[in-house]
Scaffold this motif. Structure first.
Motif, PDB file in Angstrom:
ATOM      1  N   LYS A  31       0.838  -1.204   0.000  1.00  0.00           N
ATOM      2  CA  LYS A  31       0.000   0.000   0.000  1.00  0.00           C
ATOM      3  C   LYS A  31       0.871   1.250   0.000  1.00  0.00           C
ATOM      4  O   LYS A  31       2.025   1.207   0.413  1.00  0.00           O
ATOM      5  CB  LYS A  31      -0.867   0.047   1.265  1.00  0.00           C
ATOM      6  CG  LYS A  31      -1.697  -1.191   1.516  1.00  0.00           C
ATOM      7  CD  LYS A  31      -2.804  -1.342   0.505  1.00  0.00           C
ATOM      8  CE  LYS A  31      -3.692  -2.526   0.835  1.00  0.00           C
ATOM      9  NZ  LYS A  31      -4.392  -3.039  -0.326  1.00  0.00           N
ATOM     10  N   GLU A  32       0.270   2.363  -0.390  1.00  0.00           N
ATOM     11  CA  GLU A  32       0.994   3.630  -0.325  1.00  0.00           C
ATOM     12  C   GLU A  32       0.406   4.485   0.789  1.00  0.00           C
ATOM     13  O   GLU A  32      -0.698   5.000   0.683  1.00  0.00           O
ATOM     14  CB  GLU A  32       0.913   4.382  -1.658  1.00  0.00           C
ATOM     15  CG  GLU A  32       1.646   5.721  -1.585  1.00  0.00           C
ATOM     16  CD  GLU A  32       1.997   6.292  -2.942  1.00  0.00           C
ATOM     17  OE1 GLU A  32       1.759   5.616  -3.960  1.00  0.00           O
ATOM     18  OE2 GLU A  32       2.508   7.423  -2.965  1.00  0.00           O
ATOM     19  N   GLY A  33       1.185   4.653   1.855  1.00  0.00           N
ATOM     20  CA  GLY A  33       0.716   5.481   2.961  1.00  0.00           C
ATOM     21  C   GLY A  33       1.368   6.842   2.994  1.00  0.00           C
ATOM     22  O   GLY A  33       0.882   7.759   3.661  1.00  0.00           O
ATOM     23  N   CYS A  34       2.504   6.989   2.279  1.00  0.00           N
ATOM     24  CA  CYS A  34       3.196   8.278   2.341  1.00  0.00           C
ATOM     25  C   CYS A  34       3.975   8.593   1.075  1.00  0.00           C
ATOM     26  O   CYS A  34       4.192   9.749   0.757  1.00  0.00           O
ATOM     27  CB  CYS A  34       4.135   8.328   3.548  1.00  0.00           C
ATOM     28  SG  CYS A  34       5.592   7.289   3.370  1.00  0.00           S
ATOM     29  N   GLU A  38       8.487   6.725   4.703  1.00  0.00           N
ATOM     30  CA  GLU A  38       8.297   6.980   6.131  1.00  0.00           C
ATOM     31  C   GLU A  38       7.373   5.982   6.824  1.00  0.00           C
ATOM     32  O   GLU A  38       7.433   5.842   8.033  1.00  0.00           O
ATOM     33  CB  GLU A  38       7.720   8.391   6.342  1.00  0.00           C
ATOM     34  CG  GLU A  38       8.630   9.520   5.871  1.00  0.00           C
ATOM     35  CD  GLU A  38       9.871   9.665   6.737  1.00  0.00           C
ATOM     36  OE1 GLU A  38       9.853   9.233   7.903  1.00  0.00           O
ATOM     37  OE2 GLU A  38      10.873  10.217   6.227  1.00  0.00           O
ATOM     38  N   SER A  41       4.227   0.963   4.673  1.00  0.00           N
ATOM     39  CA  SER A  41       3.074   0.169   4.219  1.00  0.00           C
ATOM     40  C   SER A  41       3.310  -0.428   2.829  1.00  0.00           C
ATOM     41  O   SER A  41       2.576  -1.293   2.385  1.00  0.00           O
ATOM     42  CB  SER A  41       1.807   1.024   4.220  1.00  0.00           C
ATOM     43  OG  SER A  41       1.932   2.100   3.330  1.00  0.00           O
ATOM     44  N   CYS A  42       4.344   0.032   2.144  1.00  0.00           N
ATOM     45  CA  CYS A  42       4.662  -0.456   0.799  1.00  0.00           C
ATOM     46  C   CYS A  42       5.795  -1.470   0.810  1.00  0.00           C
ATOM     47  O   CYS A  42       6.370  -1.778  -0.228  1.00  0.00           O
ATOM     48  CB  CYS A  42       5.082   0.727  -0.067  1.00  0.00           C
ATOM     49  SG  CYS A  42       6.595   1.492   0.567  1.00  0.00           S
ATOM     50  N   CYS A  52      11.316  -0.159   1.038  1.00  0.00           N
ATOM     51  CA  CYS A  52      10.099   0.598   0.753  1.00  0.00           C
ATOM     52  C   CYS A  52       9.969   0.667  -0.763  1.00  0.00           C
ATOM     53  O   CYS A  52      10.765   1.339  -1.431  1.00  0.00           O
ATOM     54  CB  CYS A  52      10.193   2.011   1.321  1.00  0.00           C
ATOM     55  SG  CYS A  52      10.239   2.036   3.110  1.00  0.00           S
ATOM     56  N   CYS A  54       8.074   2.256  -2.541  1.00  0.00           N
ATOM     57  CA  CYS A  54       7.786   3.588  -3.068  1.00  0.00           C
ATOM     58  C   CYS A  54       9.068   4.348  -3.377  1.00  0.00           C
ATOM     59  O   CYS A  54       9.038   5.369  -4.053  1.00  0.00           O
ATOM     60  CB  CYS A  54       6.910   4.386  -2.093  1.00  0.00           C
ATOM     61  SG  CYS A  54       7.754   4.878  -0.570  1.00  0.00           S
TER      62      CYS A  54
HETATM   63  S1  FES Z   1       4.431   4.433   1.036  1.00  0.00           S
HETATM   64 FE1  FES Z   1       5.134   4.981   2.979  1.00  0.00          FE
HETATM   65  S2  FES Z   1       7.097   4.101   2.964  1.00  0.00           S
HETATM   66 FE2  FES Z   1       6.404   3.741   0.981  1.00  0.00          FE
END
Ligand code: FES
Ligand code: FES
Lengths: 141, 714
Positions: A31-34, A38, A41-42, A52, A54
């Motif tokens: 998932k993408e949380g940020c 940080e 979730s990815c 990560c 992302c």
């Molecule tokens: S989406 Fe939050 S660390 Fe990659």
């Protein structure tokens, strides 16, 4: 690149690994949380190491063996998350499970301190981490 | 019992609303204000609209009814005359992919004439400060006095005065808001996280000038809420944009957008005076609170109602007064957040009680214990009778019996080097439901098949707390059935009868009671008909029930006509917490070593879920106490992402010992009541008490950052 053991050829080397996994391969577990490294979730494994997705470009993962939550085979860990009620909204959980599986691969019998250090990069806003730490401990048994 | 969707979640296959993909789907993006306050002179969309791949660009004038709520002070869907906050939405774009949509949103040219910024809530009401709305900068006020407070304080032996402040906390649900909208034959389906599908339906219908029955909201799965999915404009954005684009539209906010434009916990400036007799009996309390709602009213006045009622905590108070105001500023818009105005006032009251204990030379537990409300007592401000199910004394006793409180002196003496040790305790109470006079109700529907399989549609919705599991457990209990033969659906406005918000600690109590009621009906009909097959045959296999939350039987000092203005509660839950921590005396750094969370939860129907709520609430409370504050400078956000707005990690949160103080709430389903909010409340004051115990300085501001602490130590 291999994703969950399957050889793949990404069309766009400059795409983020997270977008490639989710949009092209339909692996929506990460998932993408940020979007900036940080929240965790990815998290996926690249050659066994949690990263990560992302922050990784597809070209940086060209020769890598990528494992997403969908490709994990540690069912005891996932079962412990379920029965230990470590899942609330669940949005962080795929990343947590991936990080925890890497942690258990490195420390099959981790201390609580090692568990918390291993999951430090994965934010969870629902659980306060207690049930998650207990689930990882349980899975290590 | 685990959450219904947990098995899909751990293998990564559950589709959240932001994971949905439809053929021909477009992606949306928002053009937002870069400045905190200004008059919009012109919005030029020609360049954005001409970009390849762009399918629609919308401004306020394109929204049939450009209002997010019934009043002007609720704000527009898209700012068209004035912007009042950094991040306020001005235009919406739909394009073939997300990147194009975002670039086009950037290409919308907004000409704004800057206006003076209202940044300090303390001066927002001065006549020389610009008015953010026609009616001025006062968004709401609530005042009440149960007697002559000045006389009571003058007669008290000890009076403690505290002037304190608490910061704007961001929810940081790990899933940023988003979803998909799809129009078919004049009707729209919106998949978007919501704690209040009914409210969002009404908002969409109003903005688009369509019938409410033409709007379907599927409110999950959603990755966290905590209050932020109550006032969220996202369902309206999605519906408006999908209609204009003539295609399904997907949209998600970036974390940076959420940080700037998402709701926050109301920052408070609070002054409290508390009087005691020399024996330690409470004589009076007087509290003045100022809350910053940012540019729009959202939940402001309702939040303050809860602050007023909880300003006296779970204590007997011979005389009390509360005077609270909510003001408009150009800071971040505040909204609902777990605890809803209570953490702010509890911080003032509880730290004042600690100060009084120190002055009276009394133990903080003993001082609280002798003043606590017992079940059936009258409320400290409004004088109404509270439920006999309140277990404040038992809850405090449970926390104080924990070894971490009992052995606090030995633990303190074992401190090493620059790390000083301290332990604190605090207490809190929070009402369950919207309060009396608000017509609070929840509904449930049930259908059985010939084999006796039961399907239930019920609200409030699940946003992480596994409320659907609790509904199933309640149904199984009432019907004496295997829970596996019961299916529960929540969160779909087409199927679930209107049941109000997943908020105000009401889901278990209200939704659970409605489920129990519909099951009782079914059970009675079953007994009469002689079996499910017979009911189906008779065409009587469908049932519906409504549960109205009970108002206080005796409103005490509140004039009956004004019951809804104060919305006192009959049912309360409480929590007492012990925090032990270490303070580095040179750097001001704080390490929390452990938290005991005793919670008066009625009967715990799903104990694992209750413990999860308690641990999650405490962790969020630790963030509020020690690290989290959305900061602005002249209306411009300084905390812009998770890089500079930090929330607790697995390393920051210590072991939390949850003690369930069980006992039936006589009016609740299976004896249960709500508990997920109250657990965030005592954490802040307990942390402050522990810091005071460690270094002798009682913090006046949350969060207690190292800089603030060192300043106090100097
Ligand atoms: S989406 Fe939050 S660390 Fe990659
Ligand atoms: S379960 Fe919701 S963020 Fe972890």
């Amino acid at each position: 690149m291999k994703v969950n053991g399957v050889p793949v050829t990404p069309p766009d080397p400059d795409a983020r690994l997270l977008d490639y996994l989710r949009d092209d391969l339909g692996l929506i577990g990460a998932k993408e949380g940020c979007g900036m490294g940080e929240c965790g979730s990815c998290t996926v494994l690249m050659d066994g190491v949690p990263v990560c997705s992302c922050l990784v470009l597809v070209c940086q993962a060209e020769d890598a063996d990528v494992t997403t939550v969908e490709g994990l085979r540690r069912t005891a860990l996932q079962e412990a998350f379920v029965t230990g009620q470590a899942v609330q909204c669940g949005f962080c959980i795929a990343g947590m499970v991936v990080s925890a599986s890497a942690l258990l691969a490195e420390h099959p019998d981790p201390t609580d301190e090692q568990i918390r250090a291993g999951l430090e990069g994965n934010l969870c806003r629902c659980t306060g981490y207690g049930a998650i730490v207990r689930a990882v401990r349980e899975a290590a048994r | 019992m685990p959450a219904e969707q947990a098995r899909e979640i751990v293998v990564g296959t559950l589709e959240y609303v932001t994971d949905l993909r439809f053929p021909g789907m477009l992606h949306g993006a928002v053009t937002r204000s870069a400045i905190p306050h200004g008059r919009i002179v012109a919005i030029d969309t020609t360049k954005a609209a001409a970009m390849p791949g762009v399918r629609a660009v919308l401004i306020g004038a394109d929204v049939p009814c450009n209002r997010l709520g019934p009043a002007d002070v609720d704000g527009p869907v898209l700012a068209d005359q004035r912007v009042r906050q950094v991040g306020e939405a001005i235009a919406l774009v739909a394009a073939v992919d997300e990147g194009t949509a975002r670039r086009a949103a950037e290409a919308v040219v907004v000409t704004v004439e800057p206006l003076p910024v209202v940044a300090d809530p303390r001066t927002a009401l001065s006549p020389e400060v610009p008015k953010l709305h026609e009616g001025g900068n006062l968004a709401g006020r609530i005042g009440f006095a149960s007697g002559d407070v000045e006389a009571a304080l003058a007669a008290a032996d000890v009076v403690v005065e505290r002037v304190v402040g608490t910061g704007a906390q961001e929810h940081v649900a790990i899933e940023p808001p988003g979803g998909v909208a799809l129009w078919e034959a004049g009707q729209v389906t919106i998949w978007c996280g919501s704690q209040n599908p009914g409210l969002h339906r009404r908002k969409v219908a109003r903005a688009l000038n369509v019938e409410i029955d033409d709007v379907r909201l599927v409110a999950g799965p959603v990755g966290g809420a905590f209050g932020a999915r109550n006032d969220d404009p996202m369902p309206v954005f999605l519906a408006v944009l999908a209609k204009a684009a003539g295609a399904p539209v997907h949209m998600r906010m970036t974390r940076e957008e959420v940080m700037a434009a998402g709701p926050k916990r109301h920052p408070f400036h609070t002054t409290v005076r508390v009087g005691f007799t020399e024996d330690g009996d409470l004589a009076a309390s007087d509290m003045t609170a100022l809350a910053d709602t940012g540019p729009y009213v959202t939940s402001g006045p309702n939040v303050l109602k809860t602050s007023a009622e909880m300003s006296v905590g779970p204590y007997r108070m011979p005389v009390a007064r509360f005077d609270g105001r909510v003001v408009y500023t150009n800071n971040a818009n505040a909204g609902a957040f777990r605890g809803y105005g209570v953490p702010q006032v509890a911080f003032a009251l509880e730290t004042a009680i600690d100060e009084a204990a120190a002055r009276l030379g009394m133990d903080p537990v003993e001082l609280r214990m002798r003043n606590l409300l017992r079940g059936g007592d009258r409320h400290g401000l409004y004088g109404h009778a509270v439920t006999p199910g309140l277990r404040a004394a038992e809850t405090l006793a449970a926390a104080a019996a924990d070894e971490w409180w009992v052995s606090r002196r030995e633990w303190q003496r074992a401190a090493r080097g620059p790390w000083r040790r301290g332990t604190g305790i605090a207490m809190a109470v929070k009402g369950v439901g919207l309060g009396s006079g608000r017509g609070d109700a929840a509904r449930a529907r049930l259908i059985c098949d010939i084999n006796g399989h039961v399907r239930i549609w019920a609200g409030p919705n699940h946003t992480g707390q596994a409320i659907d599991v609790a509904y199933r457990q309640i149904a199984a209990d009432v019907l004496g059935m295997d829970p596996a033969r019961i299916t529960v659906t929540v969160g779909d406005s087409q199927l679930v009868p209107e049941s109000g918000a997943t908020a105000a600690s009401r889901s278990m109590y209200a939704g659970g009671s409605a489920v129990a009621a519909v099951c009782e009906r079914y059970k009675a009909a079953l007994a009469e008909a002689g079996g499910p097959a017979r009911l189906v045959e008779l065409g009587r296999a469908e049932f519906e029930a409504t549960f109205h939350l009970p108002d206080v039987a005796d409103p005490g000092l509140i004039p009956p006509k004004r019951l809804g203005d104060h919305a006192p509660h009959l049912v309360y839950g409480c929590s007492a917490q012990v925090v032990r921590l270490e303070v580095h005396e040179l750097t001001g750094e704080i390490r929390v070593a452990g938290v005991v969370c005793a919670v008066d939860c009625g009967r715990a129907i799903n104990p694992g879920a209750v413990i999860g709520q308690a641990e999650g609430g405490v962790a969020q409370g630790l963030g509020f106490a020690l690290m989290e504050e959305h900061r602005l400078d002249g209306g411009r956000p300084l905390t812009t992402s998770l890089e500079n707005y930090l929330i607790p990690t697995a390393r920051d949160v210590p072991e939390i010992r949850t003690l369930l103080v069980e006992g039936d709430e006589p009016t609740g389903p299976m004896g249960a009541k709500g508990m997920s909010e109250v657990v965030i409340v005592p954490t802040g004051p307990a942390v402050a008490a522990a810091v005071a115990d460690a270094v002798g300085v009682r913090p006046a501001r949350l969060p207690i950052t190292p800089e603030r602490l060192l300043e106090g130590l100097r």
